[in-house]
Design a protein around this motif. Sequence first.
Motif, PDB file in Angstrom:
ATOM      1  N   GLN A 158      33.251  32.739  28.539  1.00 34.14           N
ATOM      2  CA  GLN A 158      34.510  33.454  28.738  1.00 34.14           C
ATOM      3  C   GLN A 158      35.592  32.528  29.281  1.00 34.14           C
ATOM      4  O   GLN A 158      36.752  32.613  28.880  1.00 34.14           O
ATOM      5  CB  GLN A 158      34.301  34.650  29.666  1.00 34.14           C
ATOM      6  CG  GLN A 158      33.506  35.766  29.011  1.00 34.14           C
ATOM      7  CD  GLN A 158      33.136  36.876  29.978  1.00 34.14           C
ATOM      8  OE1 GLN A 158      33.253  36.735  31.182  1.00 34.14           O
ATOM      9  NE2 GLN A 158      32.671  37.999  29.431  1.00 34.14           N
ATOM     10  N   GLU A 159      35.213  31.623  30.176  1.00 35.98           N
ATOM     11  CA  GLU A 159      36.176  30.645  30.698  1.00 35.98           C
ATOM     12  C   GLU A 159      36.660  29.727  29.587  1.00 35.98           C
ATOM     13  O   GLU A 159      37.855  29.449  29.473  1.00 35.98           O
ATOM     14  CB  GLU A 159      35.543  29.825  31.823  1.00 35.98           C
ATOM     15  CG  GLU A 159      35.332  30.593  33.109  1.00 35.98           C
ATOM     16  CD  GLU A 159      34.539  29.792  34.140  1.00 35.98           C
ATOM     17  OE1 GLU A 159      34.397  28.564  33.967  1.00 35.98           O
ATOM     18  OE2 GLU A 159      34.056  30.409  35.098  1.00 35.98           O
ATOM     19  N   GLU A 176      25.527  33.466  33.662  1.00 37.44           N
ATOM     20  CA  GLU A 176      26.310  32.255  33.920  1.00 37.44           C
ATOM     21  C   GLU A 176      26.865  31.686  32.614  1.00 37.44           C
ATOM     22  O   GLU A 176      28.016  31.261  32.553  1.00 37.44           O
ATOM     23  CB  GLU A 176      25.454  31.209  34.634  1.00 37.44           C
ATOM     24  CG  GLU A 176      25.162  31.558  36.082  1.00 37.44           C
ATOM     25  CD  GLU A 176      24.181  30.590  36.751  1.00 37.44           C
ATOM     26  OE1 GLU A 176      23.719  29.638  36.100  1.00 37.44           O
ATOM     27  OE2 GLU A 176      23.889  30.804  37.938  1.00 37.44           O
ATOM     28  N   GLU A 224      29.734  33.795  31.477  1.00 39.52           N
ATOM     29  CA  GLU A 224      30.922  33.518  32.287  1.00 39.52           C
ATOM     30  C   GLU A 224      31.563  32.206  31.852  1.00 39.52           C
ATOM     31  O   GLU A 224      32.778  32.118  31.740  1.00 39.52           O
ATOM     32  CB  GLU A 224      30.549  33.475  33.770  1.00 39.52           C
ATOM     33  CG  GLU A 224      30.231  34.843  34.345  1.00 39.52           C
ATOM     34  CD  GLU A 224      29.680  34.782  35.766  1.00 39.52           C
ATOM     35  OE1 GLU A 224      29.398  33.672  36.269  1.00 39.52           O
ATOM     36  OE2 GLU A 224      29.516  35.862  36.368  1.00 39.52           O
TER      37      GLU A 224
END
Length: 193
Positions: free
Chosen positions: A55-56, A49, A52
Amino acid sequence: MKKYNGMQKIILFTLFIGFSTGLIVSSVININFDKVKETSVLEMKNEIEKKENIQEVLADKKNIEDEFVNINIKNGYTCNEIADLLYEKELIFNKEDFKMIYNLMLLDIYGTGDALTKKGIISKGWKINTLSKIIISKRDKVIDILYSYGLIDDKYAFNIILNSINSNKKIVYGEKKIKKGSSNIEIIEILTK
């Protein structure tokens, strides 16, 4: 036979105790392993998580950095007006930091020397290293004189970085294209080209 029977009981009892102890130890190890396994699975899930989310954030940052903003610097704009314009366009996030660096990078050393000579702070044959020592030793007086001559716009910001006088540059007025996420120094370099 009684003796042999007693010995069998001791052996069976020892075997039973050993077997029981083995079962208890292996059960404890198994329970702990399951807990570690569950914790590891949760940690891995959290890591995924986080990755992620990172990366966002990086994708958002890349999108922001890929954006350019056009601004128009007009002749006669002061440091405060330029800082306000950059802040409104979300090119800078702290006006005071920008003004401090702006005043440092755009300081006219020769104009500073001339103003200080006229006020009697330094003699006519001043040198830049002499100027630096005088500026530091007579900080408050120097800042007041530079401000009164319009050589700096912000006394507080200039006071913070007084030891770092740089070569003088001038703002080149007109339309400027600035990439979002640029540093204050990069923005000033664009404004002086």
